[in-house]
Design a protein around this motif. Structure first.
Motif, mmCIF file in Angstrom:
data_model
loop_
_atom_site.group_PDB
_atom_site.id
_atom_site.type_symbol
_atom_site.label_atom_id
_atom_site.label_comp_id
_atom_site.label_asym_id
_atom_site.label_seq_id
_atom_site.Cartn_x
_atom_site.Cartn_y
_atom_site.Cartn_z
ATOM 1 N N PRO A 28 17.508 33.283 20.376
ATOM 2 C CA PRO A 28 18.827 32.961 20.932
ATOM 3 C C PRO A 28 19.636 34.183 21.334
ATOM 4 N N GLU A 29 19.259 35.331 20.830
ATOM 5 C CA GLU A 29 19.962 36.553 21.201
ATOM 6 C C GLU A 29 19.639 36.986 22.629
ATOM 7 N N LEU A 30 18.619 36.388 23.234
ATOM 8 C CA LEU A 30 18.255 36.694 24.614
ATOM 9 C C LEU A 30 19.236 35.972 25.530
ATOM 10 N N THR A 31 20.197 36.711 26.065
ATOM 11 C CA THR A 31 21.271 36.082 26.841
ATOM 12 C C THR A 31 21.172 36.343 28.339
ATOM 13 N N ASP A 32 20.239 37.194 28.774
ATOM 14 C CA ASP A 32 20.056 37.455 30.197
ATOM 15 C C ASP A 32 19.069 36.450 30.782
ATOM 16 N N SER A 33 19.302 36.047 32.013
ATOM 17 C CA SER A 33 18.470 35.007 32.598
ATOM 18 C C SER A 33 17.097 35.484 33.050
ATOM 19 N N ASP A 78 23.476 26.349 10.952
ATOM 20 C CA ASP A 78 23.850 27.389 9.995
ATOM 21 C C ASP A 78 24.377 28.655 10.647
ATOM 22 N N ARG A 79 24.812 28.556 11.903
ATOM 23 C CA ARG A 79 25.311 29.741 12.600
ATOM 24 C C ARG A 79 26.644 29.459 13.265
ATOM 25 N N ALA A 80 27.466 30.489 13.330
ATOM 26 C CA ALA A 80 28.758 30.417 14.013
ATOM 27 C C ALA A 80 28.581 30.849 15.469
ATOM 28 N N TYR A 81 29.482 30.382 16.332
ATOM 29 C CA TYR A 81 29.412 30.658 17.771
ATOM 30 C C TYR A 81 30.596 31.487 18.239
ATOM 31 N N LEU A 87 25.566 33.149 19.792
ATOM 32 C CA LEU A 87 25.673 33.173 18.341
ATOM 33 C C LEU A 87 26.387 34.435 17.878
ATOM 34 N N VAL A 88 27.210 34.292 16.866
ATOM 35 C CA VAL A 88 27.889 35.440 16.274
ATOM 36 C C VAL A 88 26.823 36.327 15.632
ATOM 37 N N ARG A 90 24.735 38.414 13.232
ATOM 38 C CA ARG A 90 24.573 38.238 11.785
ATOM 39 C C ARG A 90 25.275 39.321 10.960
ATOM 40 N N SER A 91 25.576 40.453 11.555
ATOM 41 C CA SER A 91 26.241 41.523 10.811
ATOM 42 C C SER A 91 27.731 41.243 10.599
ATOM 43 N N ILE A 92 28.254 40.222 11.258
ATOM 44 C CA ILE A 92 29.674 39.878 11.160
ATOM 45 C C ILE A 92 29.863 38.799 10.087
ATOM 46 N N GLU A 93 30.833 39.026 9.232
ATOM 47 C CA GLU A 93 31.151 38.072 8.166
ATOM 48 C C GLU A 93 31.381 36.675 8.751
ATOM 49 N N GLY A 94 30.749 35.671 8.166
ATOM 50 C CA GLY A 94 30.897 34.293 8.607
ATOM 51 C C GLY A 94 29.924 33.868 9.690
ATOM 52 N N ALA A 95 29.053 34.763 10.121
ATOM 53 C CA ALA A 95 28.086 34.422 11.172
ATOM 54 C C ALA A 95 27.085 33.377 10.707
ATOM 55 N N VAL A 96 26.714 33.455 9.435
ATOM 56 C CA VAL A 96 25.781 32.489 8.855
ATOM 57 C C VAL A 96 26.575 31.557 7.951
#
Length: 163
Positions: A28-33, A78-81, A87-88, A90-96
């Protein structure tokens, strides 16, 4: 409305074969088309019946729409947007999300309303066909049970993926 679900651990690019429908999913981290287009085109050239599993409301979805294929849009229990439907990190608090009740409430709202709910509370209209829950997330089993119970109580019909 029917909601197709599949819970599995996501491990990068993978094509599932065997006697069941093939599924191609990208990180999901792949955001380029363009990398998504190349990967999807490659998967479809080998197995045209491949079902593309794409991050809802993303560049991946736009690419899938441009190809002659079947695709399903995925959200994460289980992920924040972020406000751009990514997806937020994972290094950011509240991402999971570890709280089963919070995950269940968010997912039920998203499915019922047909929109992704971001950290800031923004609602992004989205096609939602499947929900992913990472098996290595703390409380994954409890989250799965809570999400299922909440969706069923909201009148959402659950079905096996690709049924």
């Amino acid at each position: 409305a029917h909601l197709y679900y599949i819970f599995f651990i996501f491990c990068g690019r993978r094509a599932f074969g065997g006697g069941r429908p093939r599924i191609c999913e990208l990180t999901p981290e792949l955001t380029d088309s363009w990398p998504a287009y190349d990967a999807y085109e490659a998967a479809l050239s080998v197995a045209p019946e491949t079902i593309l599993m794409v991050l809802a409301a993303s560049a991946q979805e736009k690419v899938a729409q441009s190809l002659p294929c079947r695709y399903v849009c995925e959200i994460f229990a289980d992920r924040a947007y972020n406000d751009d439907a990514t997806l937020v990190d994972r290094s950011i608090e509240g991402a999971v999300i570890h709280d089963p009740a919070l995950a269940a409430d968010r997912i039920t709202q998203m499915v019922v309303n047909g929109s992704i709910i971001t950290r800031s509370g923004q609602h992004i209209k989205a096609q939602i066909d499947t929900i992913c829950l990472h098996g290595d997330t703390q409380n994954a089993l409890e989250i799965a049970k809570s999400v299922r119970r909440s969706l069923e109580q909201a009148g959402v019909t659950l079905a096996k993926f690709c049924s």
